[in-house]
Design a protein around this motif. Structure first.
Motif, short mmCIF file in Angstrom:
data_model
loop_
_atom_site.label_atom_id
_atom_site.label_comp_id
_atom_site.label_asym_id
_atom_site.label_seq_id
_atom_site.Cartn_x
_atom_site.Cartn_y
_atom_site.Cartn_z
N LEU A 1 40.42 32.17 32.57
CA LEU A 1 40.07 33.32 33.39
C LEU A 1 38.73 33.05 34.05
N LEU B 1 35.85 34.81 36.25
CA LEU B 1 35.27 36.05 36.78
C LEU B 1 34.18 35.67 37.76
N SER C 1 43.70 32.57 36.09
CA SER C 1 43.63 33.90 36.69
C SER C 1 42.22 34.17 37.17
N ALA D 1 39.30 37.27 38.20
CA ALA D 1 38.86 38.66 38.17
C ALA D 1 37.66 38.82 39.08
N ASN E 1 43.95 40.64 38.21
CA ASN E 1 42.66 41.17 37.79
C ASN E 1 41.71 41.38 38.97
N GLN F 1 40.18 43.40 41.70
CA GLN F 1 40.04 44.82 42.03
C GLN F 1 39.79 45.01 43.53
N LEU G 1 38.53 45.36 33.42
CA LEU G 1 38.83 43.94 33.18
C LEU G 1 39.68 43.80 31.92
N TYR G 2 40.64 42.90 31.95
CA TYR G 2 41.40 42.58 30.75
C TYR G 2 41.56 41.06 30.63
#
Length: 301
Positions: free
Chosen positions: A4, A6, A59, A61, A86, A88, A125-126
């Protein structure tokens, strides 16, 4: 296996110019192009480029605006095999933007406007199932990074921090970081030194003490320094024609994380990432999406 990332998304405007303009000067440029930008977004694409053939899912975010740049960014991620669930969307903020000046010898300077990146909601967030690695940078606010790194710890994932752009790092964050990756300027900032006086082989050892597992300093044409509990090493840069260094650090981070996820040592992972960055800077920007895992292996061979 899952990574992930971010981070920030920027709509990049890149101008080719003979040099950086002086204060109050209007300088004619040669050309302009538009690109998907943001350290986080580009690191996610790089991780997918090298990870997807190995069965690694990536992924991303972050947050974009409800504008055309945001829609384009989402499509770019999806087309690059990055899960954008993810990602937004902020209704009241524009997608982040970057204006970069690219110089003939391959260097560049840039200004960023965060826009919707500052509207990211960490509570939304997950962690995707099977997340083993979280990659973060300094283009988002530190509380966002701390929240994400805390979540990563809770699911047993390791954290890679690309501390760029340079800013002080709080103990709350450093205690959650497994691997710290910076360039010369960022290393100097974290250590309270002048970049010109930095001794990379000494600095990387000091930075390794600020992370749980190790640290890397990228040095452009001078290569890479690394340190962890088992070794300290310097890797020489590959001799390649430099077309543009824009995004080289992001290519390095994405490739490094994929290799770490595959169980490689920091030394082995940095060796692969060093070659990936060399391919990046020596490939025309419009052809970089076609770089493959086999291309890096061929350069190393």
């Amino acid at each position: 296996m899952s990574i992930l990332v971010l981070g920030a998304i920027h709509h990049d405007v890149i101008v080719e110019a003979p040099r950086l303009p002086m204060l109050d000067e209007t300088l004619p440029g040669q050309s302009v192009r538009y690109a998907f930008g943001g350290k986080g977004g580009n690191q996610a694409l790089a991780a997918a480029r090298y990870g997807t053939p190995l069965g690694v899912s990536v992924s991303f975010a972050g947050c974009v605006g409800a504008d055309q740049a945001g829609k384009s960014a989402r499509r770019t991620l999806i087309d690059g095999d990055v899960d954008a669930a993810n990602l937004q969307q902020a209704e009241g903020s524009p997608t982040g933007m970057s204006v970069a000046i690219s110089l003939p010898e391959g260097g560049y300077g840039a200004v960023i406007v965060s826009g919707a990146n500052k509207a990211f909601d960490p509570e939304a967030l997950y962690m995707p199932p099977g997340t083993r690695w979280l990659v973060i940078q300094n283009e988002l606010l530190e509380p966002f990074n701390i929240a994400a790194a805390t979540m990563a710890r809770q699911v047993g994932a390791k954290v890679v921090l690309n501390a760029a752009p340079a800013r002080p790092m709080s103990p709350d964050l450093s205690g959650l970081v497994d691997y710290l990756v910076v360039n010369r300027v960022e290393a100097a900032g974290l250590l309270g030194q002048e970049a010109e006086a930095l001794v990379p082989t000494q600095a990387v050892k000091a930075l390794a003490e600020q992370a749980q597992l190790g640290a890397v300093i990228t040095l452009g044409g001078e290569g890479v320094c690394l340190a962890d509990a088992s070794e300290e090493a310097t890797l020489h840069a590959h001799t390649v024609p430099v077309i543009s260094t824009h995004g080289a650090g992001d290519a390095f981070i994405g490739a490094l994380t994929v290799q770490l996820d595959g169980g490689k040592s920091l030394h082995e992972a940095a060796r692969f990432a060093n070659a990936a960055a060399a391919l990046h800077v020596s490939t025309p920007p419009e052809e970089r999406a076609a770089i493959e895992l086999n291309d890096v292996d061929a350069l190393l061979a």
